[in-house]
Design a protein around this motif. Structure first.
Motif, short mmCIF file in Angstrom:
data_model
loop_
_atom_site.label_atom_id
_atom_site.label_comp_id
_atom_site.label_asym_id
_atom_site.label_seq_id
_atom_site.Cartn_x
_atom_site.Cartn_y
_atom_site.Cartn_z
N LEU A 119 0.85 -1.19 0.00
CA LEU A 119 0.00 0.00 0.00
C LEU A 119 0.89 1.24 0.00
CD1 LEU A 119 -2.79 -0.67 2.68
CD2 LEU A 119 -3.12 -0.47 0.21
N SER A 120 0.73 2.10 -0.97
CA SER A 120 1.43 3.37 -0.98
C SER A 120 0.52 4.43 -0.38
CB SER A 120 1.83 3.73 -2.41
OG SER A 120 2.95 4.58 -2.44
N THR A 121 1.09 5.35 0.39
CA THR A 121 0.29 6.19 1.27
C THR A 121 0.31 7.68 0.92
OG1 THR A 121 2.19 6.34 2.78
CG2 THR A 121 0.57 4.59 3.20
N GLY A 122 0.74 8.05 -0.29
CA GLY A 122 0.69 9.45 -0.68
C GLY A 122 -0.74 9.96 -0.74
N ILE A 182 8.01 -1.82 6.28
CA ILE A 182 7.74 -0.44 5.84
C ILE A 182 8.80 -0.04 4.82
CG2 ILE A 182 7.44 1.95 6.54
CD1 ILE A 182 5.33 0.00 7.70
N GLY A 183 8.37 0.60 3.74
CA GLY A 183 9.29 1.03 2.71
C GLY A 183 9.04 2.47 2.30
N TYR A 184 9.60 2.82 1.16
CA TYR A 184 9.54 4.21 0.70
C TYR A 184 9.39 4.25 -0.81
CZ TYR A 184 11.07 8.97 -0.39
OH TYR A 184 11.14 10.24 -0.87
N SER A 185 8.42 5.02 -1.28
CA SER A 185 8.23 5.27 -2.70
C SER A 185 8.45 6.75 -2.94
CB SER A 185 6.82 4.86 -3.13
OG SER A 185 6.61 5.13 -4.50
N HIS A 220 5.75 4.56 2.63
CA HIS A 220 5.56 6.01 2.82
C HIS A 220 5.80 6.71 1.49
CE1 HIS A 220 5.77 10.09 4.02
NE2 HIS A 220 7.06 10.19 3.75
N SER A 221 4.99 7.71 1.20
CA SER A 221 5.12 8.42 -0.07
C SER A 221 4.44 9.78 0.04
CB SER A 221 4.47 7.61 -1.20
OG SER A 221 4.67 8.23 -2.45
N THR A 222 4.90 10.72 -0.78
CA THR A 222 4.21 11.99 -1.00
C THR A 222 3.97 12.13 -2.50
OG1 THR A 222 5.34 13.00 0.89
CG2 THR A 222 4.31 14.49 -0.70
N SER A 223 2.72 12.33 -2.88
CA SER A 223 2.34 12.26 -4.30
C SER A 223 2.47 13.61 -5.00
CB SER A 223 0.91 11.73 -4.42
OG SER A 223 0.83 10.42 -3.91
N ALA A 224 3.69 14.12 -5.04
CA ALA A 224 4.00 15.32 -5.83
C ALA A 224 5.10 14.94 -6.81
CB ALA A 224 4.44 16.47 -4.93
N TYR A 225 5.02 15.44 -8.04
CA TYR A 225 5.90 14.99 -9.12
C TYR A 225 6.53 16.19 -9.83
CZ TYR A 225 3.37 10.59 -8.54
OH TYR A 225 2.81 9.44 -8.04
N PRO A 226 7.80 16.52 -9.58
CA PRO A 226 8.66 15.96 -8.53
C PRO A 226 8.32 16.56 -7.17
CG PRO A 226 9.86 17.60 -9.78
CD PRO A 226 8.51 17.46 -10.44
N CYS A 227 8.69 15.86 -6.12
CA CYS A 227 8.35 16.28 -4.76
C CYS A 227 9.48 17.13 -4.16
CB CYS A 227 8.12 15.05 -3.88
SG CYS A 227 7.54 15.46 -2.23
N PRO A 228 9.15 18.32 -3.64
CA PRO A 228 10.19 19.13 -2.99
C PRO A 228 10.64 18.48 -1.68
CG PRO A 228 8.04 20.16 -2.72
CD PRO A 228 7.84 18.99 -3.64
#
Length: 302
Positions: free
Chosen positions: A153-156, A208-211, A179-187
């Motif tokens: 599960l990605s959490t952005g 737990i991972g990171y996208s 863990h993720s933040t859905s900004a492209y590209p993310c600051p």
């Protein structure tokens, strides 16, 4: 901490090397040739897996956008026709499946709708990934859960309550969380890497991972240091290529560096037991004025 097998070669979790995913997504731009080149480059860099995205355009494209005109590499066309252009079919995925076997690299997909799960199941992937947009799509999660496969599960773009509600509903069996933040590209200011620790504390038995969607590699390396068991970065042959995800992607040279540095970090972490290494003995003898009895008896360690 549980360990979850995601293929007949690889597992994710405690005691396992960081599982490194090159997210091809739709960066193949509808071309099997580009997809194969991306697989080749990911395998050459030492990635553990490549990941694609699979959609049924009519189910995933809002109807009010179907007939909007869009400039594309194939000319000006409606948005729904463009969505079909960037989807690969059965023959292409069969070729991808064989090519990944030949290159000894795992592959799987993020499915955005239920028919796409049925489609990808034909190739018996070892794991599924949910895009951040799908975290609240309970029908889709239920469909994947029914396959019995592990899933990420990605959490952005999600609140803590949404994350907790989804995990409460479906449990932690076969679950991994990115863990993720859905900004492209993310600051960098919005990456919020400490969320990795928050998720680790909430779900201590869940890998737990990171996208990541940032530019640069340092923050992804930081996620590994913070304990991410898997990392995913968008991957492209050239960030200047046409398409929505290329600018937030890593090119082949960068992926080589990322994999190399992650493996160096893993080696450098050690086991937390203090040692005096053989490489230190000459320095000790030259520089230390006071030699303790323990040091007189010290045997150099490799």
């Amino acid at each position: 901490m549980k360990t979850i097998a995601v293929s007949n070669r690889k597992s994710i979790g405690q005691g396992q090397p960081t599982y490194i995913i090159a997210e091809i997504g739709i960066n193949h731009n509808g071309s099997l040739e580009i997809a194969k080149k991306l697989i080749d480059e990911a395998a050459a860099a030492g990635c553990d897996a490549v990941k694609f995205q699979k959609r049924t355009p009519e189910l995933c494209t809002p109807k009010d956008q179907w007939h909007m005109q869009r400039d594309t590499p194939w000319g000006r066309m409606t948005y729904i026709n463009y969505r079909h252009k960037v989807e690969l079919g059965y023959d292409e995925y069969a070729a991808i499946d064989q090519h990944c076997r030949d290159k000894n690299i795992d592959w799987f997909a993020s499915c955005w709708d239920e028919p796409s799960v049925d489609f990808i199941e034909q190739f018996n992937p070892g794991v599924y990934k949910f895009a951040s947009a799908s975290l609240t799509d309970y029908a889709l999660i239920e469909k994947v859960k029914a396959t019995g496969k592990p899933y990420i599960l990605s959490t952005g773009m999600s609140t803590m309550r949404e994350i907790e509600s989804t995990i409460e509903k479906f449990g932690t069996d076969n679950l991994m969380v990115a863990h993720s933040t859905s900004a492209y590209p993310c600051p960098p200011a919005e990456l919020n890497l400490k969320m990795i620790h928050t998720l680790q504390e909430l779900y201590p038995q869940t890998p737990i991972g990171y996208s990541g969607h940032e530019t640069g590699l340092a923050t992804t390396l930081s996620a590994v240091v913070m304990g991410a068991y898997f990392v995913e970065r968008h991957f492209t042959l050239d960030r200047a290529m046409w398409g929505s995800d290329h600018a937030a992607s890593v090119e082949p040279q960068g992926m080589h560096k990322l994999v190399r540095d992650i493996r160096d970090i893993e080696t450098a972490m050690g086991d937390g037991i203090k040692r005096v290494y053989e490489s230190e003995m000459g320095v000790l003898k030259r520089l230390r004025r006071v030699i303790t009895p323990q040091q007189e008896e010290l045997k150099p360690l490799a």
